[in-house]
Design a protein around this motif. Structure first.
Motif, PDB file in Angstrom:
ATOM      1  N   GLU A 190      47.993  46.197  35.989  1.00 46.42           N
ATOM      2  CA  GLU A 190      48.091  47.680  35.199  1.00 46.42           C
ATOM      3  C   GLU A 190      48.184  47.631  33.738  1.00 46.42           C
ATOM      4  O   GLU A 190      47.835  48.619  33.251  1.00 46.42           O
ATOM      5  CB  GLU A 190      49.615  48.455  35.945  1.00 46.42           C
ATOM      6  N   SER A 191      48.820  46.610  33.182  1.00 48.59           N
ATOM      7  CA  SER A 191      48.649  46.648  31.713  1.00 48.59           C
ATOM      8  C   SER A 191      47.297  46.759  31.158  1.00 48.59           C
ATOM      9  O   SER A 191      46.969  47.186  30.103  1.00 48.59           O
ATOM     10  CB  SER A 191      49.391  45.439  31.351  1.00 48.59           C
ATOM     11  N   TYR A 192      46.403  45.610  31.816  1.00 46.46           N
ATOM     12  CA  TYR A 192      44.992  45.826  31.387  1.00 46.46           C
ATOM     13  C   TYR A 192      44.291  47.100  31.647  1.00 46.46           C
ATOM     14  O   TYR A 192      43.451  47.530  31.236  1.00 46.46           O
ATOM     15  CB  TYR A 192      44.277  44.722  32.153  1.00 46.46           C
ATOM     16  N   TYR A 193      44.546  47.718  32.815  1.00 53.03           N
ATOM     17  CA  TYR A 193      43.850  49.001  33.092  1.00 53.03           C
ATOM     18  C   TYR A 193      44.397  50.113  32.251  1.00 53.03           C
ATOM     19  O   TYR A 193      43.701  50.907  32.052  1.00 53.03           O
ATOM     20  CB  TYR A 193      44.616  49.298  34.637  1.00 53.03           C
ATOM     21  N   ALA A 194      45.461  50.129  31.854  1.00 51.62           N
ATOM     22  CA  ALA A 194      46.153  51.294  31.066  1.00 51.62           C
ATOM     23  C   ALA A 194      45.120  51.221  29.637  1.00 51.62           C
ATOM     24  O   ALA A 194      45.216  52.180  29.118  1.00 51.62           O
ATOM     25  CB  ALA A 194      47.424  50.916  30.731  1.00 51.62           C
ATOM     26  N   THR A 195      44.945  49.959  29.318  1.00 49.87           N
ATOM     27  CA  THR A 195      44.207  49.733  28.283  1.00 49.87           C
ATOM     28  C   THR A 195      42.712  49.917  28.374  1.00 49.87           C
ATOM     29  O   THR A 195      41.858  49.452  27.564  1.00 49.87           O
ATOM     30  CB  THR A 195      44.676  48.634  27.127  1.00 49.87           C
ATOM     31  N   ARG A 196      42.398  50.164  29.571  1.00 51.19           N
ATOM     32  CA  ARG A 196      40.918  50.431  29.982  1.00 51.19           C
ATOM     33  C   ARG A 196      40.015  49.009  29.869  1.00 51.19           C
ATOM     34  O   ARG A 196      38.637  49.019  30.009  1.00 51.19           O
ATOM     35  CB  ARG A 196      40.160  51.388  29.122  1.00 51.19           C
ATOM     36  N   ASN A 197      40.766  47.979  30.202  1.00 56.17           N
ATOM     37  CA  ASN A 197      40.242  46.604  30.200  1.00 56.17           C
ATOM     38  C   ASN A 197      39.976  46.292  31.603  1.00 56.17           C
ATOM     39  O   ASN A 197      40.718  45.431  32.160  1.00 56.17           O
ATOM     40  CB  ASN A 197      41.260  45.474  29.662  1.00 56.17           C
ATOM     41  N   PHE A 198      38.972  47.041  32.196  1.00 52.13           N
ATOM     42  CA  PHE A 198      38.830  47.170  33.513  1.00 52.13           C
ATOM     43  C   PHE A 198      38.356  45.637  34.375  1.00 52.13           C
ATOM     44  O   PHE A 198      39.092  45.471  35.418  1.00 52.13           O
ATOM     45  CB  PHE A 198      37.795  48.015  34.014  1.00 52.13           C
ATOM     46  N   PRO A 199      37.584  44.944  33.589  1.00 48.29           N
ATOM     47  CA  PRO A 199      37.216  43.781  34.237  1.00 48.29           C
ATOM     48  C   PRO A 199      38.540  42.872  34.421  1.00 48.29           C
ATOM     49  O   PRO A 199      38.593  42.297  35.516  1.00 48.29           O
ATOM     50  CB  PRO A 199      36.117  42.876  33.248  1.00 48.29           C
ATOM     51  N   MET A 200      39.273  42.690  33.316  1.00 51.61           N
ATOM     52  CA  MET A 200      40.480  41.815  33.536  1.00 51.61           C
ATOM     53  C   MET A 200      41.454  42.608  34.646  1.00 51.61           C
ATOM     54  O   MET A 200      42.231  41.606  35.261  1.00 51.61           O
ATOM     55  CB  MET A 200      41.453  41.523  32.078  1.00 51.61           C
ATOM     56  N   ALA A 201      41.543  43.869  34.341  1.00 56.03           N
ATOM     57  CA  ALA A 201      42.533  44.586  35.375  1.00 56.03           C
ATOM     58  C   ALA A 201      42.181  44.190  37.020  1.00 56.03           C
ATOM     59  O   ALA A 201      43.088  43.594  37.792  1.00 56.03           O
ATOM     60  CB  ALA A 201      42.371  45.937  35.165  1.00 56.03           C
ATOM     61  N   GLU A 202      40.685  44.309  37.327  1.00 50.54           N
ATOM     62  CA  GLU A 202      40.184  43.864  38.767  1.00 50.54           C
ATOM     63  C   GLU A 202      40.769  42.477  38.787  1.00 50.54           C
ATOM     64  O   GLU A 202      40.644  42.324  40.154  1.00 50.54           O
ATOM     65  CB  GLU A 202      38.515  44.131  38.695  1.00 50.54           C
ATOM     66  N   SER A 203      40.309  41.341  38.000  1.00 49.81           N
ATOM     67  CA  SER A 203      40.630  40.285  38.129  1.00 49.81           C
ATOM     68  C   SER A 203      41.975  39.916  38.783  1.00 49.81           C
ATOM     69  O   SER A 203      42.408  39.211  39.690  1.00 49.81           O
ATOM     70  CB  SER A 203      40.265  39.319  37.048  1.00 49.81           C
ATOM     71  N   GLN A 204      43.168  40.475  37.884  1.00 48.35           N
ATOM     72  CA  GLN A 204      44.247  40.449  38.291  1.00 48.35           C
ATOM     73  C   GLN A 204      44.788  40.924  39.579  1.00 48.35           C
ATOM     74  O   GLN A 204      45.522  40.444  40.590  1.00 48.35           O
ATOM     75  CB  GLN A 204      45.306  40.957  37.289  1.00 48.35           C
ATOM     76  N   PHE A 205      44.153  42.242  39.934  1.00 53.48           N
ATOM     77  CA  PHE A 205      44.448  42.711  41.314  1.00 53.48           C
ATOM     78  C   PHE A 205      43.770  41.839  42.328  1.00 53.48           C
ATOM     79  O   PHE A 205      44.601  41.900  43.438  1.00 53.48           O
ATOM     80  CB  PHE A 205      43.996  44.056  41.310  1.00 53.48           C
ATOM     81  N   ARG A 206      42.805  41.225  42.259  1.00 56.20           N
ATOM     82  CA  ARG A 206      42.000  40.356  43.078  1.00 56.20           C
ATOM     83  C   ARG A 206      42.899  39.371  43.368  1.00 56.20           C
ATOM     84  O   ARG A 206      42.983  38.746  44.480  1.00 56.20           O
ATOM     85  CB  ARG A 206      40.640  40.160  42.793  1.00 56.20           C
ATOM     86  N   GLU A 207      43.620  38.635  42.286  1.00 58.36           N
ATOM     87  CA  GLU A 207      44.339  37.424  42.574  1.00 58.36           C
ATOM     88  C   GLU A 207      45.432  37.785  43.486  1.00 58.36           C
ATOM     89  O   GLU A 207      45.965  37.088  44.400  1.00 58.36           O
ATOM     90  CB  GLU A 207      44.656  36.645  41.012  1.00 58.36           C
ATOM     91  N   LEU A 208      46.019  38.952  42.984  1.00 59.40           N
ATOM     92  CA  LEU A 208      47.407  39.372  43.851  1.00 59.40           C
ATOM     93  C   LEU A 208      46.901  39.377  45.501  1.00 59.40           C
ATOM     94  O   LEU A 208      47.787  38.908  46.352  1.00 59.40           O
ATOM     95  CB  LEU A 208      47.687  41.009  43.133  1.00 59.40           C
ATOM     96  N   LEU A 209      45.784  40.259  45.550  1.00 59.95           N
ATOM     97  CA  LEU A 209      45.325  40.131  47.127  1.00 59.95           C
ATOM     98  C   LEU A 209      44.996  39.025  47.529  1.00 59.95           C
ATOM     99  O   LEU A 209      45.162  38.665  48.755  1.00 59.95           O
ATOM    100  CB  LEU A 209      44.025  41.076  47.166  1.00 59.95           C
ATOM    101  N   SER A 210      44.354  37.982  46.889  1.00 57.04           N
ATOM    102  CA  SER A 210      44.020  36.725  47.365  1.00 57.04           C
ATOM    103  C   SER A 210      45.332  35.800  47.792  1.00 57.04           C
ATOM    104  O   SER A 210      45.473  35.237  48.825  1.00 57.04           O
ATOM    105  CB  SER A 210      43.167  35.848  46.298  1.00 57.04           C
ATOM    106  N   ARG A 211      46.310  35.960  46.914  1.00 58.93           N
ATOM    107  CA  ARG A 211      47.558  35.061  47.066  1.00 58.93           C
ATOM    108  C   ARG A 211      48.541  35.695  47.791  1.00 58.93           C
ATOM    109  O   ARG A 211      49.349  34.884  48.529  1.00 58.93           O
ATOM    110  CB  ARG A 211      48.246  34.565  45.665  1.00 58.93           C
ATOM    111  N   TYR A 212      48.626  36.841  47.863  1.00 61.52           N
ATOM    112  CA  TYR A 212      49.781  37.747  48.593  1.00 61.52           C
ATOM    113  C   TYR A 212      49.145  38.813  49.410  1.00 61.52           C
ATOM    114  O   TYR A 212      49.479  39.973  48.862  1.00 61.52           O
ATOM    115  CB  TYR A 212      50.838  38.128  47.579  1.00 61.52           C
ATOM    116  N   PRO A 213      48.305  38.928  50.238  1.00 61.43           N
ATOM    117  CA  PRO A 213      47.666  39.765  50.919  1.00 61.43           C
ATOM    118  C   PRO A 213      48.809  40.735  51.793  1.00 61.43           C
ATOM    119  O   PRO A 213      48.190  41.992  52.363  1.00 61.43           O
ATOM    120  CB  PRO A 213      46.744  39.120  52.037  1.00 61.43           C
ATOM    121  N   THR A 214      49.971  39.977  52.060  1.00 57.32           N
ATOM    122  CA  THR A 214      51.023  40.791  52.856  1.00 57.32           C
ATOM    123  C   THR A 214      51.929  41.444  52.114  1.00 57.32           C
ATOM    124  O   THR A 214      52.928  41.921  52.733  1.00 57.32           O
ATOM    125  CB  THR A 214      51.443  39.948  53.898  1.00 57.32           C
TER     126      THR A 214
END
Length: 272
Positions: A190-214
């Motif tokens: 969210e910190s990256y997304y708020a500053t419009r750094n969309f590639p970095m934001a996507e990377s962090q959200f994907r890591e969240l889903l990969s490590r903690y899918p539930t």
């Protein structure tokens, strides 16, 4: 007899004299008709030229109107995106405003932790504790972890997104597998997304889903993957991701937001 011959000669002479005048009158009429035809043709050509000029003026006016509409549309899109980011940021700051649920009891086999010192009111946060999938007794050893997490989260709530990104990164280095690691990954995105750094934001959200899918933030994480893809200009991929959110988390807030964004994207595609 002589009188008759003279009369005939006079008539013949008159006829000879009259012939050129008739021919002259006929030639003049032809010339007048030709001139009239030319004038008519010139008039028709002039009308045609006038119509062409009028059409040119109309085309120029339409082009100017189209350019103005395109400019206005671009401004509306930018304004809508800015408003969305502002609203999204405010919602994120207020997320978890409900009362925190009671913590699960510590099993008898787990070592009893020393009571944590009371925190000052300024250190309190409105975010509810994360859902733990595993040993609930691990909550008993998160005192220092929670303090570090609060520092980063407070920076996020204050709108200091660059600072919060650095603080969440530091937190994840200290507690890569901590109880609050999933939340830290989400808010780092969210910190990256708020500053419009969309590639970095996507990377962090994907890591969240990969490590903690539930995890309870998985639905929001997948939604933000789609929104980050849209921010990067990956419209087709964003649509697929948002459709997955709707299908995978039906009835959730994330699914409703994804559905609204899908409708907006489809409407935008129709306007183009």
């Amino acid at each position: 007899m002589r009188i008759g011959i003279k009369l005939m000669l006079v008539v013949a002479a008159a006829l000879v004299a009259a012939a050129p005048a008739h021919a002259q009158r006929q030639s003049l009429a032809d010339r007048v008709g030709s001139l009239e035809q030319q004038m008519y043709n010139n008039s028709a050509n002039q009308d045609l030229l006038n119509q062409i000029n009028q059409l040119r003026q109309q085309v120029t006016s339409l082009q100017a109107s189209i350019e103005q509409l395109q400019h206005d549309n671009a401004q509306l899109k930018q304004s809508a995106q800015d408003q969305y980011l502002d609203l999204d940021s405010r919602l994120n700051r207020l997320e978890g405003g409900n009362a925190a649920p009671a913590l699960p009891p510590v099993p008898a086999s787990a070592p009893k932790a020393a009571p944590a010192p009371a925190k000052p009111a300024a250190a309190a946060t409105s975010e509810r504790p994360p859902s733990v999938h595993g040993d609930p007794g691990s909550l008993a050893v998160t005192g220092d972890e929670r303090t570090s997490y609060n520092v980063a989260f407070d920076a996020l709530k204050a709108g200091k997104y660059d600072d919060s990104a650095q603080l969440f990164l530091s937190f994840l280095e200290l507690y890569p597998n901590g109880v609050y690691a999933p939340n830290a990954l989400y808010w780092l995105g969210e910190s990256y997304y708020a500053t419009r750094n969309f590639p970095m934001a996507e990377s962090q959200f994907r890591e969240l889903l990969s490590r903690y899918p539930t995890h309870d933030k998985a639905a929001g994480g997948l939604l933000k993957v789609g929104l980050s893809q849209y921010g990067e200009g990956k419209v087709d991929q964003a649509q697929q991701t948002l459709e997955t959110v709707v299908a995978q988390y039906p009835g959730s807030d994330a699914a409703r937001t994804a559905q609204d964004r899908l409708q907006s994207i489809r409407l935008g595609n129709q306007i183009r």
